[in-house]
Enzyme design. Sequence first.
Site, mmCIF file in Angstrom:
data_model
loop_
_atom_site.group_PDB
_atom_site.id
_atom_site.type_symbol
_atom_site.label_atom_id
_atom_site.label_comp_id
_atom_site.label_asym_id
_atom_site.label_seq_id
_atom_site.Cartn_x
_atom_site.Cartn_y
_atom_site.Cartn_z
ATOM 1 N N GLY B 291 0.867 -1.127 0.129
ATOM 2 C CA GLY B 291 -0.204 -0.093 0.069
ATOM 3 C C GLY B 291 0.907 1.237 -0.097
ATOM 4 N N GLU B 292 0.443 2.156 -0.999
ATOM 5 C CA GLU B 292 1.544 3.454 -0.967
ATOM 6 C C GLU B 292 1.515 4.494 0.123
ATOM 7 O OE1 GLU B 292 -1.021 2.373 -2.956
ATOM 8 O OE2 GLU B 292 -2.023 4.175 -4.004
ATOM 9 N N ASN B 293 0.447 4.091 1.194
ATOM 10 C CA ASN B 293 0.688 4.874 2.476
ATOM 11 C C ASN B 293 1.790 4.504 3.078
ATOM 12 O OD1 ASN B 293 -1.239 2.611 2.268
ATOM 13 N ND2 ASN B 293 -1.785 3.196 4.470
#
Lengths: 459, 459
Positions: B291-293
Amino acid sequence: MRNKIVGSPEEALADLKDGDSVAVTGFGTSYGFPVSLLVATKEKDVKNLTLVTNGLGAVGQLRSMLLVASGQVSRLVAAFSWRPGPRTPADEQIDAGDLEVELVPQGVLVERMRAGGAGIPAFYSPVGVGTSIHEGKEIREFNGRQYVLEQAINVDFAFVRAYRGDRLGNLDLRGSNRNFTPAFAKGARVVIAEVDEIVDLGEIDPENVGLPGIFVNRVVKATVEPDSVRPALRRPKDTAREYNGKPGWTRLEMARRIAEMLEDGTYVNLGVGMPTLVSNFIGDRDIILHGENGILGYGEQVDGDRVDKNIFNAAGEYVSILPGASYFDSVEAFEMARGGRLHTVVLGAYEVDQEGSIANYSVTDVKKGGIGGAMDLIAGKQTLIVMMEHRDSKDRPKLRQQCTYPLTGKACVDVVVTDLAVLRRSGATWTVEQVADGFTTEEVLELTELDASPVPTPA
Amino acid sequence: MRNKIVGSPEEALADLKDGDSVAVTGFGTSYGFPVSLLVATKEKDVKNLTLVTNGLGAVGQLRSMLLVASGQVSRLVAAFSWRPGPRTPADEQIDAGDLEVELVPQGVLVERMRAGGAGIPAFYSPVGVGTSIHEGKEIREFNGRQYVLEQAINVDFAFVRAYRGDRLGNLDLRGSNRNFTPAFAKGARVVIAEVDEIVDLGEIDPENVGLPGIFVNRVVKATVEPDSVRPALRRPKDTAREYNGKPGWTRLEMARRIAEMLEDGTYVNLGVGMPTLVSNFIGDRDIILHGENGILGYGEQVDGDRVDKNIFNAAGEYVSILPGASYFDSVEAFEMARGGRLHTVVLGAYEVDQEGSIANYSVTDVKKGGIGGAMDLIAGKQTLIVMMEHRDSKDRPKLRQQCTYPLTGKACVDVVVTDLAVLRRSGATWTVEQVADGFTTEEVLELTELDASPVPTPA
C-alpha cells in the site's frame, strides 16, 4: 512459500561474475560489515569488479580492502580510497593505473545509491560545488545558488549486514549501525543480507523493520566472525606543541574553547579526528550531537562494559546515548545536514584561507584521498568551526592566503580554533579573538599567511 | 532545557500569518490528520494560504477542506483537488478562479517535499512523462528513457500528526499511518506535531523514533477529537451489469480472475476502488500486498474489533496484517514502485486505448481532478492490469482507439479485465483471452472501439 534464506555465503554468491558491480556497506566499527560475503567473494576469485563502498579499511582487516588486495577490483567508487598510514595495495594499484577511482562525498554516495533505487536517474546537489571534485559536471543555478547534477548509481549486488533477518528478507537494523544499508540495498539489483540471526516471520516487529524484505533478495547467516570490536577507548594525547619555544593550547584546551562557543539549544556535528574531543566538554548542556552514520543525541565516549557494538559516532568511537536519542540511516543523517537542520559543524582541516575556504581532505588529487562526509556536512547553512593546529607537521602555516590543497568548501569557515588562537571571519576579514597565554596577536599572526587584525579595543 | 512542547494549538500557530504556505499530512482514515491544528487555523482566520496536502477530504470532515471552505486558501498543491460526489467549495472556488491548483502525483508530492528538506532543489522523475500533467516542464533523457525535472517544495509550516511525542520533538509514528509525515516535516521551516500523548524523554525507543526531533519544532497535545473512525467495512456491491440483455461478470468474479493471474512470489499493489476487491481472493497464497501509504504484507479487510486505526491500506480500508509485514512512509513506498520492486499493479481506469495508454484520473483538466498515486505506481517496470467495466455509465466504450480523458500513462497497460472479457496487449495488438459466459468474442469487441483478435486456435 517464499524463502529468501540461502544456506551459505557461497550459495548466495552463485551468480556473482566477473565485471559485476558490488556495493558493500559498513561504517566505523567492524560489526556492520558483511564479512562472510567479503571472504566468500575473495575465495570465489571473480575479477574486474566495480566496488562501491564508504572506505576500504586497513590491510589485514575484514573490509573491502580484502578484494582490492586480491586484485579483484578494477574500479572503486568510495568516500575514502586512502587513509593515513602505510601504503596499501590500493595505493599501489592506483599509482600503477590498475585501479580506477571515483571519489564521492559520503552523503552524495548514499543519496546517489538511494536515487538509483528510487527510480530517480539524477538530482541536483549543493555538495562540493566550487571544488575540484566536480570538474566536468553540469552546474546549474536554482534560487540564486549553484548546484551540481549528480547521477544515480545502480549496482548488480549489494552486500549488507543486519542484526536479524527473516525468510521474507525483512531486516532488523540496530543502533547507529544502520548507516548505508537501506541506500545501498535500494540501488542494487540483487541484495544479499548477512545476518547474525535468522528468525521466524513476525519476530521482527512490523513497526521496526529497518529494511522491508521487498528490497532484499537473499538472507544468509554470517559464517565468519567480525574483526574484534575495538577493545578500549583511545585516550587522546594531550601534550601542547611549542611555538617560539613556548607551549600553545593542548587539544583538550582547544576542545573546551570550542565547547564554550556552542550555543545551548543547538544541533552540532563533530567531525572525525580532533573535533570529537569537544564531546568531553558538553556535560549536561542542552546541545544535541549528530553523527552522520545515523545518530542524534549521543554522549561521551565509552569503553569496557559500557560499549554497545551498535552504538558509535561517525568516528567509529563507541559512545553513550542520552535520553531522547534516535537512530536513522545515513541518507536521513545527511538530509539533516544539507537541509540546514544542523546549527554548527566542527571540522578538522589541513588549511583554511583568507576567503574562508577549507581544505580538509587528504591527498592532492581526486583519485587517492579521503573526502568523507565533510563536504556534505557543510552544505547546509550551519556555522562552521575549524579545529586544527596552527602550523602543519612540516612547520608550514595552515592559515593561508589561498589553500594549496584541494578544497572541501569555498568561503564557508566562520571560526578557526588553533592551538595558538581563536580567529573569526567576516567576508575576507579575519579577527583574532583570543591568543594562547604568553603569545601576542602579532606573534600568532606571524606564524600564519593570513591577514587578520586583533579585536578592536572598545573606544 | 530544550522544550518544544507548547500549551495549545493556538500557541503553536502564534506566528502563522497571511500568505504562508502550510503542508498538512494525513491519508485515508481520520486518525492521521492534525485536526486540532486545522481547527485552530480556521479560527485564527489567516488568509491567502498555500495549502500542500494529499487531498481535501469531504465537506463536514475535519480535513484540509475546512480551510478551503472558509476561504483561507488561495493556492492548493495536492494529489486530489476533487473527489466524486456533490460539488464542494473547492470546485466553486476553482471554477471562479479564486483557488489556484497544482495537481501533483502523490509519490512526486512526497518526493518533492522530501527533496526540499534534503537540500536538493530539483530531481528527474519518471512519473507521468508523456502526460499533460507536465506540460511546460523540462524533459531530459537518461539511459534512453525520458524523465521530467521536478522542483523541490519548501513550505513555511507543516502540520503533522503522531501517536506520541516528547519535549525534543521526537515522534512515535504508528502502523501504516506514517504516510506523509516525514517528507512533509522535512520540507517545512516550522514543523508542528499534534500528538495523542506527550511522553517523557526516553519513552520512545531510540530504535523506533519515526521522525527524529531535529525535524520538529513544536509539539502540542491534540485538543480536538478526530472524526469517528469508519465504523464498518463497506461490503462491495456484487451485482452483474447487463450487456445485450445478458449479465456480465460481477466485480467479485472479475477480482477472482485477476487474483488467478497474479504469480506466486510477487509483490502487488491494488489500486483504490475495484482493485482492492482482489485482496479477498488471495487467501494464503504467497503474494505480498503493498500500500502506497506505507504498508507491505497486509491481508483482508477487517471491521469491528479487528480494526486497528493505524493499520489501513491506500484505499483507507482497515486491514489485517500478515506475519512478516512492515510499515514505512510514503517516500519509501513510492521508492518501491518507481524503483521497480513491484511485480504487478492493478488499477481501475476510465479508459484504455489501442496503444495501451490508460486514463484513470477524474476530470478533464489539470485543476480539478484526482491524480492520486497511479502515475507513480506505474513508473516502475511492473505488469499493469486494469480492472474496469466494459462500458462507462453513459454506455460509451471504455476500450478506445485513443483515450479521450487525460492520460495517466502511455503504452503501459498489459492486461485489461472488464466485466465481459480478459484482453492482453503486445505493442498495439490486443488479444481477447476470455469472454463472459453467453458472449462471443465478436460481441464483446463490438462493445469496444478497440481492434483486437481472439486467441488463435492451436493448429
